[in-house]
Scaffold this active site. Structure first.
Site: not given
Ligand code: SF4
Length: 326
Positions: A111, A191, A194
């Site tokens: 992240k 993967k 959205k």
């Protein structure tokens, strides 16, 4: 009955990736476990977001979860920020969590790369809040994918660290690995997600579902209709694995490996089956959207039940810490 805790971020409408990877599993878990299902909005604020959209995102996520079959009478479905004990316990657990452990977390490193301009402390502390989410309800099992196992091991260390320092309060939770493998997106590469646009929203129209499946990546060896293909190298076939019958899957394998069917036929069959699978979910979702009080009531009742349970844990925690009780 053992207790399970599982959380999902309020990313708005559910898509096939989180449906297959998490929510479908939640409905099955209700049969065997007492479940706390949490929409983790405090986790979501560690990333950039538009505050005006947060309520809608929570509503969309909660109504999709209900539409998929999570039963608020059997399970506790609630929003994390409705139960302040989550952040209270997080602060206390911060005194057990080790800086070195947190800095080794793979998800934090990933992240941090993705949002290099916003590496906030919340992002670093995320696994401690996640530990608090789980330990607050003394959950014995946490359904996770392989990528989350490190966080559950961390939660176990935190529980042990707390119990050793202040006395036993917490059970050490176990990772309950979901049988669903990583869901690869329609691009056949990353993967399903959205943000990558390689998925299908659960509420997509039939037309949109067909359009998206038609564009899905197939076995790259099968360039022309007369080429034979290998279903094991094709993501369309892996999706048939979730939504098609044994008979249909045999039809795909036989047809693909002999060039008896084309990818267009194969994708059309997948789209038909997916639409059939999603129709009752979409119908229920439409009912909930038309009657939002039903969603609000479910979340309010869930928060009430979660608060009662969390308050009991926090009473024990405060006592062990020797805090002022008034
Ligand atoms: Fe994939 Fe189906 Fe085409 Fe075979 S026929 S390559 S399984 S889409």
């Amino acid at each position: 009955m053992k207790t399970v805790f599982s959380g999902i971020q309020p990313s708005g409408e559910l898509h096939l990736g989180n449906y297959l990877g998490a929510i479908r599993n939640w409905t099955a878990l209700q049969e065997e476990f007492f479940c706390y299902f949490c929409v983790v909005d405090y986790h979501a604020i560690t990333q950039s977001y538009e505050p005006k959209e947060m309520k809608t995102r929570v509503f969309e996520m909660a109504s999709d979860i209900l539409a998929c079959g999570v039963d608020p009478e059997r399970s506790v479905l609630f929003v994390q920020s409705q139960v302040p004990e989550h952040t209270e316990l997080c602060w206390i657990l911060n005194s057990v969590a080790q800086f070195g452990d947190l800095s080794r977390m793979t998800q934090f490193k990933d992240k941090s790369q993705r949002q290099a301009d916003n590496i906030n402390v919340g992002l670093f502390d995320y696994p401690v809040l996640q530990s608090a989410d789980i330990l607050l309800y003394n959950a014995e099992a946490v359904p996770v994918g392989q990528d989350q196992v490190q966080h559950i091991e961390f939660a176990r260390r935190i529980a042990r660290g707390f119990n050793n320092r202040w006395g036993k309060v917490f059970k050490e939770p176990e990772a309950k690995l979901t049988s669903t493998p990583k869901i690869i997106g329609l691009d056949g590469k990353a993967k399903m997600s959205k943000s990558l646009g390689n998925t299908i929203a659960l509420g997509a129209t039939d037309k949109d579902i067909r359009k998206r499946i038609n564009r899905a990546m197939t076995d790259p060896q099968r360039e022309k209709r007369e080429d034979t293909g290998n279903p094991d190298k094709c993501n369309v076939y892996s999706l048939h694995g979730f939504f098609s019958t044994d008979e249909d899957r045999t039809w795909v394998v036989d047809g693909c490996t002999t060039a008896g069917i084309g990818c267009v036929d194969c994708k059309k069959r997948l789209a038909d089956n997916l639409i059939e699978h999603l129709t009752p979910i979409r119908t229920r979702k439409a009912e909930l959207v038309a009657n939002p009080d039903e969603v609000h009531d479910a979340l309010n009742k869930g928060a009430e039940k979660a608060r009662q349970s969390a308050a009991k844990t926090m009473t024990k925690v405060r006592k062990k810490l020797g805090l002022w009780q008034g």
